[in-house]
Enzyme design. Structure first.
Site, PDB file in Angstrom:
ATOM      1  N   CYS A  71     -46.628  14.751 -18.189  1.00  0.00           N
ATOM      2  CA  CYS A  71     -46.185  15.722 -19.271  1.00  0.00           C
ATOM      3  C   CYS A  71     -46.241  16.973 -18.815  1.00  0.00           C
ATOM      4  CB  CYS A  71     -47.065  15.363 -20.382  1.00  0.00           C
ATOM      5  SG  CYS A  71     -48.805  15.881 -20.228  1.00  0.00           S
ATOM      6  N   HIS A 121     -51.616  16.538 -24.287  1.00  0.00           N
ATOM      7  CA  HIS A 121     -50.221  16.258 -24.106  1.00  0.00           C
ATOM      8  C   HIS A 121     -49.339  17.515 -24.300  1.00  0.00           C
ATOM      9  CE1 HIS A 121     -46.918  13.695 -23.263  1.00  0.00           C
ATOM     10  NE2 HIS A 121     -46.242  14.141 -24.388  1.00  0.00           N
ATOM     11  N   HIS A 133     -39.939  15.107 -23.487  1.00  0.00           N
ATOM     12  CA  HIS A 133     -41.493  15.194 -22.605  1.00  0.00           C
ATOM     13  C   HIS A 133     -41.584  13.803 -21.693  1.00  0.00           C
ATOM     14  CE1 HIS A 133     -43.647  11.824 -25.626  1.00  0.00           C
ATOM     15  NE2 HIS A 133     -42.196  11.846 -25.853  1.00  0.00           N
TER      16      HIS A 133
END
Length: 157
Positions: A71, A121, A133
């Site tokens: 990520c 994240h 993402h």
């Protein structure tokens, strides 16, 4: 003569003090001193385009591109291509951004997912409640709806 072509002659007659008035009535102008904000928006737009161009690239923990990403590797890579430097991890990236409210978010801002005080994240805001993402092992870079309210937003400086 288009509105864009009239601006220089309007500015010459009106003076720079009236620039905001001209803008308010539909004139297109470049405001001196606005370049940093415009440049920041340009970097964010470019980073968003880079992330979108990586659609389908596989997730790999610790990967920073150009063909595999985790990520924060995707966000770091995207902003690097846009001319901005970000630290490596999602938490470090959160700490390096200007924190903004959800009502202030714009395309290209970073979206940080958290559990309590811990960021776990990150993605790039694409508008309409969606992010680009690289989600997890076995998945690929994709556009996805934000699935929780446990998010914070940051704007790359």
């Amino acid at each position: 003569m288009t509105a864009l072509n009239r601006v220089p002659s309007l500015m010459a007659r009106a003076g720079t003090a009236s620039a905001l008035t001209i803008a308010a009535v539909g004139g297109a102008i470049v405001v001196p001193g606005a370049a940093p904000g415009a440049a920041a928006a340009g970097h964010a737009t470019k980073a968003l385009q880079v992330a979108a161009s990586k659609k389908g690239s596989p997730y790999q923990w610790g990967a920073t591109g150009p063909s595999r990403f985790d990520c924060s590797g995707l966000t770091q890579y995207s902003f690097k291509k846009a001319g901005k430097k970000l630290p490596r991890t999602a938490a470090q990236q959160y700490n390096s951004t200007r924190h903004i409210s959800s009502s202030s978010r714009k395309q290209g801002d970073l979206v940080f997912f958290h559990a309590g005080p811990n960021v776990y994240h990150v993605g790039i805001y694409a508008g309409q409640g969606k992010i680009w993402h690289s989600p997890k092992t076995g998945a690929v870079v994709r556009l996805e709806k934000i699935w929780t309210n446990s998010v914070w937003y940051g704007r790359v400086k």
